[in-house]
Structures are given as C-alpha cells and as structure tokens.
Design a protein around this motif. Sequence first.
Motif, PDB file in Angstrom:
ATOM      1  N   ASP A  12      23.076  45.612  91.728  1.00 25.10           N
ATOM      2  CA  ASP A  12      23.521  46.695  90.931  1.00 25.10           C
ATOM      3  C   ASP A  12      22.353  47.639  90.222  1.00 25.10           C
ATOM      4  N   PHE A  13      21.378  47.166  89.778  1.00 26.76           N
ATOM      5  CA  PHE A  13      20.363  47.762  89.038  1.00 26.76           C
ATOM      6  C   PHE A  13      19.007  47.287  89.150  1.00 26.76           C
ATOM      7  N   THR A  14      18.010  48.134  88.763  1.00 28.13           N
ATOM      8  CA  THR A  14      16.581  47.493  88.877  1.00 28.13           C
ATOM      9  C   THR A  14      16.335  47.248  87.195  1.00 28.13           C
ATOM     10  N   ARG A  15      15.395  46.116  87.064  1.00 26.01           N
ATOM     11  CA  ARG A  15      15.012  45.691  85.759  1.00 26.01           C
ATOM     12  C   ARG A  15      13.542  45.549  85.926  1.00 26.01           C
ATOM     13  N   ILE A  16      12.769  45.719  85.082  1.00 28.77           N
ATOM     14  CA  ILE A  16      11.455  45.782  85.033  1.00 28.77           C
ATOM     15  C   ILE A  16      10.730  45.144  83.557  1.00 28.77           C
ATOM     16  N   VAL A  17       9.854  44.124  83.946  1.00 29.41           N
ATOM     17  CA  VAL A  17       9.191  43.547  82.873  1.00 29.41           C
ATOM     18  C   VAL A  17       7.947  43.663  82.810  1.00 29.41           C
ATOM     19  N   VAL A  18       7.233  43.991  81.737  1.00 30.84           N
ATOM     20  CA  VAL A  18       5.688  44.132  81.626  1.00 30.84           C
ATOM     21  C   VAL A  18       5.252  42.918  80.899  1.00 30.84           C
ATOM     22  N   GLY A  24       2.550  35.244  79.497  1.00 27.69           N
ATOM     23  CA  GLY A  24       3.864  35.575  79.804  1.00 27.69           C
ATOM     24  C   GLY A  24       4.840  36.242  78.742  1.00 27.69           C
ATOM     25  N   ALA A  25       3.963  36.444  77.788  1.00 25.41           N
ATOM     26  CA  ALA A  25       4.727  37.307  76.687  1.00 25.41           C
ATOM     27  C   ALA A  25       5.313  38.675  77.461  1.00 25.41           C
ATOM     28  N   VAL A  26       6.477  38.988  76.936  1.00 27.51           N
ATOM     29  CA  VAL A  26       7.197  40.297  77.604  1.00 27.51           C
ATOM     30  C   VAL A  26       6.631  41.245  76.529  1.00 27.51           C
ATOM     31  N   LEU A  27       5.911  42.471  77.162  1.00 27.70           N
ATOM     32  CA  LEU A  27       5.369  43.287  76.222  1.00 27.70           C
ATOM     33  C   LEU A  27       6.337  44.663  76.335  1.00 27.70           C
ATOM     34  N   LYS A  28       6.926  45.128  77.415  1.00 23.53           N
ATOM     35  CA  LYS A  28       7.803  46.241  77.514  1.00 23.53           C
ATOM     36  C   LYS A  28       8.841  45.861  78.943  1.00 23.53           C
ATOM     37  N   GLN A  29       9.868  46.718  78.547  1.00 26.25           N
ATOM     38  CA  GLN A  29      10.997  46.415  79.684  1.00 26.25           C
ATOM     39  C   GLN A  29      11.444  47.818  80.009  1.00 26.25           C
ATOM     40  N   GLY A  30      12.056  47.911  81.161  1.00 25.75           N
ATOM     41  CA  GLY A  30      12.633  49.156  81.758  1.00 25.75           C
ATOM     42  C   GLY A  30      13.994  48.805  82.584  1.00 25.75           C
ATOM     43  N   TYR A  31      14.843  49.721  82.600  1.00 23.93           N
ATOM     44  CA  TYR A  31      16.310  49.382  83.160  1.00 23.93           C
ATOM     45  C   TYR A  31      16.573  50.619  83.844  1.00 23.93           C
ATOM     46  N   SER A  53      16.225  53.872  91.659  1.00 23.81           N
ATOM     47  CA  SER A  53      16.213  53.464  90.456  1.00 23.81           C
ATOM     48  C   SER A  53      15.073  52.599  89.915  1.00 23.81           C
ATOM     49  N   LEU A  54      14.172  52.098  90.978  1.00 24.92           N
ATOM     50  CA  LEU A  54      12.783  51.720  90.593  1.00 24.92           C
ATOM     51  C   LEU A  54      11.940  52.773  89.912  1.00 24.92           C
ATOM     52  N   GLY A  55      12.265  54.090  90.390  1.00 22.88           N
ATOM     53  CA  GLY A  55      11.344  55.213  89.840  1.00 22.88           C
ATOM     54  C   GLY A  55      11.910  55.368  88.277  1.00 22.88           C
ATOM     55  N   GLU A  56      13.313  55.417  88.164  1.00 24.34           N
ATOM     56  CA  GLU A  56      13.786  55.702  86.733  1.00 24.34           C
ATOM     57  C   GLU A  56      13.424  54.482  85.857  1.00 24.34           C
ATOM     58  N   ALA A  57      13.736  53.275  86.375  1.00 27.25           N
ATOM     59  CA  ALA A  57      13.132  52.434  85.500  1.00 27.25           C
ATOM     60  C   ALA A  57      11.744  52.200  84.986  1.00 27.25           C
ATOM     61  N   ALA A  58      10.861  52.886  85.672  1.00 24.91           N
ATOM     62  CA  ALA A  58       9.630  52.858  85.403  1.00 24.91           C
ATOM     63  C   ALA A  58       9.132  53.940  84.733  1.00 24.91           C
ATOM     64  N   PRO A 412      19.738  34.274  76.988  1.00 27.88           N
ATOM     65  CA  PRO A 412      19.779  34.984  78.224  1.00 27.88           C
ATOM     66  C   PRO A 412      18.487  36.167  78.276  1.00 27.88           C
ATOM     67  N   ALA A 413      18.194  36.099  79.484  1.00 30.58           N
ATOM     68  CA  ALA A 413      16.678  36.828  79.837  1.00 30.58           C
ATOM     69  C   ALA A 413      16.819  37.220  81.370  1.00 30.58           C
ATOM     70  N   ASP A 414      16.281  38.258  81.679  1.00 34.10           N
ATOM     71  CA  ASP A 414      16.151  38.353  83.250  1.00 34.10           C
ATOM     72  C   ASP A 414      15.020  37.617  83.767  1.00 34.10           C
ATOM     73  N   TYR A 415      15.390  36.311  84.270  1.00 34.20           N
ATOM     74  CA  TYR A 415      14.472  35.350  84.648  1.00 34.20           C
ATOM     75  C   TYR A 415      13.781  35.738  85.793  1.00 34.20           C
ATOM     76  N   ALA A 416      14.598  36.402  86.885  1.00 26.49           N
ATOM     77  CA  ALA A 416      14.243  36.916  88.017  1.00 26.49           C
ATOM     78  C   ALA A 416      13.032  37.905  88.063  1.00 26.49           C
TER      79      ALA A 416
END
Length: 480
Positions: A12-18, A24-31, A53-58, A412-416
């Motif tokens: 359903d969506f693209t999620r990006i973690v930086v 491994g500390a998460v600095l930024k996220q996009g969705y 959706s990748l382009g939008e999330a980024a 809860p987190a986006d472990y993938a």
Amino acid sequence: MGIVAGLDSSPDFTRIVVCDADTGAVLKQGYAAHPVEGGGRASDVDPQAWLLSLGEAAGGGLLEGVQAIGVSSQQNAVVPLDAQGNTVRPAMVGGDKRAQVAAADLVDALGGREAWAQAVGCVPQAAQPVTKLRWLNKTEPDAALRTAVLLQAHDWLVWQLLGRPVRRTTDRGGASGTGYWSAATGAYRADLVELALGHQAMLPEVIGPSDAAGTTPEGLLISAGTGETMAAAFGLGIGLGDAVVSLGASGSVMAVHPEALVDNSGMITSLADATGMHLPVVTTLNAVRTLRGAAEMLGLNDLESLSELAMKSTPGAHGLVLLPYLEGERTPNLPHTAGTLTGLRRESMKPEHLARAAFEGMLCGLADALDVLRGRGVEVRRVFLLGAAAELSAVQAAAPALFGAQVVVPQPADYAAIGAARQAAWALGVSQGTLDPRTPPMWQGPAAQVLEPGEELAVGQAVRQQYVSVREQTYPGAFR
C-alpha cells in the motif's frame, strides 16, 4: 561510517528510514501511499506506482548525504518484462485467488506435494510467483509468450534505481519465495519456470547478502535488496534461537536455522534469510480472525473489549476449548474443516470463558506451528510477537506459558525498512573495507517488552495439553 537509507515498498505504501550506519539510530523518515487506480488494491498493479510513491516519500531532501540504499518490498509480486525491459502487463501481486486452480495444476504436474518440497522447499500456493506464471500461461497466453525476463518487486526497484542496467540481480531471500529457486541447493530450477510459463525466461542473478547490486550514476551504492519478511527479520536482529510469530488475520511462525529444511508434508516453507542463514516458515490460516469472530459473536465492538473480558476468566477457560479452524487450516493441513468449540457445561457457558477460549485457541494453534519447527530441530529460546494484537493484555498474559519460551513484544516500527537500511550499511562497510562480508553490522536491538513464562509455565502447558487432546480426538493424526 556514514548515513544509509532503507526503503520498504509494501502493498500500500513506501516508507523510507534514514539511519546512522554505525548504530542503526533512525535519523529521518519519509512516507507516501501508492497512487491507486479504481478505488482499491487489486491483483494487478502498474509498478510505476511504486516509483511514484518512492519519489514522494523521498521528497524534501530526505536522502541528502545518504551513501547507500537498501530496498525491501512486498513478496510474491511478479513483474513480467519483454526482451526490451518493458512490462508485458501489470505486476501480479498479493494473495491472488485467481491462481488457486493453477496451484493445484502445478502440484499435479510435478507429481505431488512431496515432489515440490524436495525440489524447492515449498508447495505451490496461489500467491507464489511460480503459480502466477502458470495462471498467466493458461489465461493470457500472448502475454506469457512475450515474457522474456522475470523480476520480483524489489528486483525491479533496484534495477530502476540503478538506471536499468543490463545486469539484473536479486538476493537469496527474495529468490527463495518464488517457487523456482531452492534454498537447499542455492540454485534456480529453470525447468519449473518452463513448467509454469510454458518456456524459459531470464532470471536475475542471485548475489550474496553483503554484496552491492551496483552504484547509481550519482555514486550511490545500492545493496542486494530482499523481501519484506527477510528484511523485517534482519531489522529485528533475530538470530539462532529466535522465532517470530506474526499475528495478522492469518498467522505465521518463522525462525532462524543454519540449514534448509525439506518438509514433505508441505507445512514448512523453506526460505532463505538476508544474512546467509535459513528462515523456515509455518503458516496458519487463523489468527486474529479468530478473535474478531469471537468479538462479533459476543457483541463486542473491538479486540480490546474482548481482551478485557477474557482476563475475567482463568487459564483453561473453565474447560472450553476452541479449535480455531474457521477458514479451514494449513497447519495442520485441514483445508475443508471448520472451527470446533468443546467443553460446554453450564458453568463454562459465560462470555468471559468464550473470550478466553478464543485467545487460547489462537495461541495454541500458533504453538502447534512452533512445534512443527521444534520437531525438526529448530531451537526456540525466545519468541518475538508482532502485530497490533500482540499489545492485547490477554495475548501477553497467555503467550509465554503457551509457547513455553520468553516472549519479546517490540515497539511498533517499520522493521522491514530498518532491515533494508541495515543491509545497505553492510554492503557499504564491505565496499569500504570496514566490515566483514560474513558479519553484518551490530545495530541496537528494538525497544521491547520482555515477558517470561515464570510460574505460569506449568499452568500454560496444562492448557496446551487440554487443547492438544481435543485436537487429537477431533482430527486424529492431523500432524503425522
């Protein structure tokens, strides 16, 4: 070492973690949600939606300073390409019920369930790529004939990020879910592609867990990528002795193991993980749908209310036992059965006891799946419990004693996406000479609740035995 990103392209969506590559500390996220045509998710999806959706999330400079990207994506999606690299038709995604007849055809064509288990470690199901190819061959023969290259969702996304090079790659984890690659031998079965599609097709090169798929024209390293299941396991940091129980409408149990398991019954799907190890998976058709059914039966609006009611009962639910086979069942293999409620006595016919029996039935069904793995020598010292239902007090109260192990409930987190980022950090470290290609980066584990069976273990095992006795009386030899 730097900054890396992980992107997870789910159904359903693209999620990006930086993430910080060292910790491994998460600095930024996009969705961003995938753009959807026609008002809902379908079995056919234009893969361009994933790129949009990748382009939008980024957006907003999310990837500035990132040195490497890992890609996780939904499993079982097939992107058929022609000889020029164009999509022949929309990608076939999800649990495609159109392909149920094709699955049965394939099982028969190779000589039965055992033949498939021996060949590739799994028996074809409707969702699997090999089955979708059979469906394509039978229902859209012109499209099947034009199909020259087969990619999965994460393969296609990696290929796009790299600028569509001649070389196309995948990883062991993704390949192991296709139905035409064997985790035991580490090789494709091109004959099974031909059996399904009607002819041979080009398949992506399977690269190692810490290998890079390539570098973008801008110098950004892209790691191998993997399927969502493998990426989530990698993001959680599970290893030998760990199992993961996922509570969705249906349930799944997987564990890390050093070797591929061949299971002639077909109950175990022999997948590879994202580290070079193996990830045997056992699926149940009935998990949270059991709880939802019980809540509706009792006139309750939500699972929290069902959980509160169940906590008013006691372990064993006053003798009520629910075999939760509401949709038939895969583990044990009882496709045409229904649920069974036994132990009805005047004193047990109270709402709280039925609520408790629903939770215990669901968890005992998953404990049966865990025991399938234990019976094949898989060590289970602790169980990671995933899904929204893992937060329910009735689940947390009963699970450790019924599973006979420590239970870990991660926040809860986006472990993938986190697992994809960890893979990117590994490939980056190997490319820089700072990490061993056999040893992934040691990242902080997830924040989690830890639940011990403690003094409840004996009570839990008595409840489990009560369940097993009813199951054996009702379906004798179901697990033989």
